[in-house]
Design a protein around this motif. Structure first.
Motif, PDB file in Angstrom:
ATOM      1  N   GLN A 299       6.336   4.131   0.496  1.00 59.25           N
ATOM      2  CA  GLN A 299       7.069   5.231   0.836  1.00 59.25           C
ATOM      3  C   GLN A 299       8.101   4.878   2.043  1.00 59.25           C
ATOM      4  OE1 GLN A 299       4.311   8.453   2.091  1.00 59.25           O
ATOM      5  NE2 GLN A 299       3.690   8.550   0.130  1.00 59.25           N
ATOM      6  N   ALA A 300       7.564   3.991   3.015  1.00 63.34           N
ATOM      7  CA  ALA A 300       8.356   3.568   3.926  1.00 63.34           C
ATOM      8  C   ALA A 300       9.497   2.855   3.287  1.00 63.34           C
ATOM      9  CB  ALA A 300       7.670   2.677   5.025  1.00 63.34           C
TER      10      ALA A 300
ATOM     11  N   ASP B 165       0.774  -1.296  -0.098  1.00 59.77           N
ATOM     12  CA  ASP B 165       0.115  -0.010   0.270  1.00 59.77           C
ATOM     13  C   ASP B 165       0.911   1.414   0.162  1.00 59.77           C
ATOM     14  OD1 ASP B 165       0.621   1.101   2.654  1.00 59.77           O
ATOM     15  OD2 ASP B 165      -0.791  -0.844   3.553  1.00 59.77           O
ATOM     16  N   PRO B 166       0.460   2.245  -0.223  1.00 60.62           N
ATOM     17  CA  PRO B 166       1.237   3.690  -0.557  1.00 60.62           C
ATOM     18  C   PRO B 166       1.948   3.823   0.590  1.00 60.62           C
ATOM     19  CG  PRO B 166      -1.011   4.134  -1.222  1.00 60.62           C
ATOM     20  CD  PRO B 166      -0.965   2.745  -0.772  1.00 60.62           C
ATOM     21  N   LYS B 167       1.644   3.689   1.796  1.00 61.98           N
ATOM     22  CA  LYS B 167       2.400   4.219   3.083  1.00 61.98           C
ATOM     23  C   LYS B 167       3.619   2.922   3.216  1.00 61.98           C
ATOM     24  CE  LYS B 167       0.792   4.847   7.484  1.00 61.98           C
ATOM     25  NZ  LYS B 167      -0.567   4.587   8.430  1.00 61.98           N
ATOM     26  N   GLU B 168       3.273   1.965   2.909  1.00 64.39           N
ATOM     27  CA  GLU B 168       4.344   0.970   2.943  1.00 64.39           C
ATOM     28  C   GLU B 168       5.432   1.210   1.845  1.00 64.39           C
ATOM     29  OE1 GLU B 168       2.402  -3.212   4.650  1.00 64.39           O
ATOM     30  OE2 GLU B 168       1.797  -2.281   2.670  1.00 64.39           O
TER      31      GLU B 168
END
Lengths: 224, 161
Positions: free
Chosen positions: A23-24, A18-21
């Protein structure tokens, strides 16, 4: 804190997080060359697996397999679209998976794909020979036919895996009735590809391709 | 469906190993699919549905053979598919990748083909194989590291050819 393991790096390389992951992991990879190399391994492995096994798609199909699919299926009788157009069932049931992400999420019933927005625009607006859009989203129109399924237009996309397909205008909208992915080495596999689109056109009683003037007239009339 | 045949064959080779077995598998799959077309849910992926039929049929076949021969089919992989054609220089590297793919355990090879070659999402592949996404990911990552001969790949035995 998040532990970065091989599976996450792979999912990152595949764009499956997912987008958050995403980025991380992107931050972690940017900060650590070892992680970046690992991501590179996953990217490369995908490419070589695809390149190696894509060649298989060009192998000629044995007659018996084609015959197995083309056998008359009694259960076809209940399936409206297939029978109403007298297309052989097998030809009607075309799926665009393997066409990259181009049609994903745009499936309609009966194996007929609802055309996506970019494609619809191209089918609506372009004349044969014209290309709409650029890069991965570009759609080129190859020809237009009058068929018993209404106006049908052959197009080619320039996605990562080029796709050649046939969109037919019915009930006021475009449906992709057949699509075939490019075989890999700059051609559309004859055994399964272009020949099949031709077969679909034959089944639709397509007449010879329309002239530009005829296309323009049809376009003015909403392709009806 | 006919346009799916090349991809069905490719998946069948991933499952069955030899080309001849793979074509038998494709034929059985098509026949089964046509018979039970009513069970296909409109609007869902026909390819996924057929891949699933193929895999289930393959599992049935393997079980039958295991009972009959009690010899697992593990060592029958022959993905080279050369049919005696001359191997030109350009094909050599291709062949070594093929060999490595052929040497993968069948479970890993199936995931590799679905995701990396057929471009299915992890979720779609999980549905075809009827396994959890986590399993798709672990098999896929092992397969790809093995393909790259990367350190850290869970050591898998090489299957002799």
């Amino acid at each position: 804190m998040m532990e970065v393991n091989d599976e996450m790096l792979m999912a990152y390389a595949d764009g499956e997080l997912d987008p958050k992951e995403m980025q991380a992991i992107a931050r972690a990879v940017a900060a650590d060359p070892a992680l970046a190399r690992r991501v590179g391994l996953f990217r490369t492995s995908r490419a070589i697996a695809r390149d190696t096994l894509s060649a298989d798609l060009q192998d000629p199909l044995p007659e018996r397999l084609v015959a197995a699919v083309m056998q008359p299926a009694n259960s076809a009788a209940q399936r409206g679209w297939a029978t109403s157009t007298l297309l052989p069932l097998a030809a009607a049931l075309v799926v665009a998976a393997g066409l990259g992400g181009y049609f994903l999420g745009n499936r309609a019933g009966d194996g007929v794909l609802a055309a996506n927005e970019a494609l619809v625009t191209a089918l609506d607006a372009s004349l044969t020979g014209e290309t709409l859009g650029a890069g991965d989203g570009a759609v080129k129109l190859l020809s237009t036919f009058r068929t018993k399924q209404g106006t049908c237009r052959m197009f080619e996309t320039s996605a990562r895996k080029p796709v050649r397909g046939l969109g037919c205008h019915q009930d006021g909208r475009w449906h992709v009735v057949a699509a075939v992915a490019e075989s890999g080495e700059g051609g559309f596999a004859p055994a399964s590809g272009a020949a099949s689109l031709d077969a679909v056109l034959d089944d639709l009683d397509a007449q010879s391709p329309l002239s530009t003037a005829e296309e323009e007239a049809l376009r003015k009339n909403g392709w009806e | 469906m006919i346009l799916l045949l090349p991809r069905l064959r490719r998946f069948a080779r991933a499952l069955a190993g030899t080309s001849a077995d793979a074509d038998d598998l494709v034929q059985a799959t098509c026949e089964r699919a046509l018979r039970s077309l009513g069970q296909w849910t409109q609007g869902t992926r026909l390819d996924s549905w057929m891949f699933r039929i193929m895999r289930n049929h393959h599992i049935d076949e393997v079980r039958k053979h295991r009972i009959a021969a009690e010899e697992p089919l593990e060592d029958k992989f022959d993905l080279t598919g050369d049919d005696g054609r001359a191997v030109t220089e350009g094909r050599l590297e291709l062949a070594s990748v093929r060999d490595r793919i052929a040497a993968l355990p069948e479970d890993q090879r199936a995931v590799l083909v679905l995701v990396c070659v057929d471009d299915m999402s992890y979720r779609d592949a999980a549905e075809v194989l009827e396994i959890p996404i986590g399993t798709v990911m672990s098999r896929l990552s092992r397969a790809r590291l093995a393909l790259m001969k990367a350190e850290g790949a869970t050591a898998r035995r090489e299957v002799s050819r």
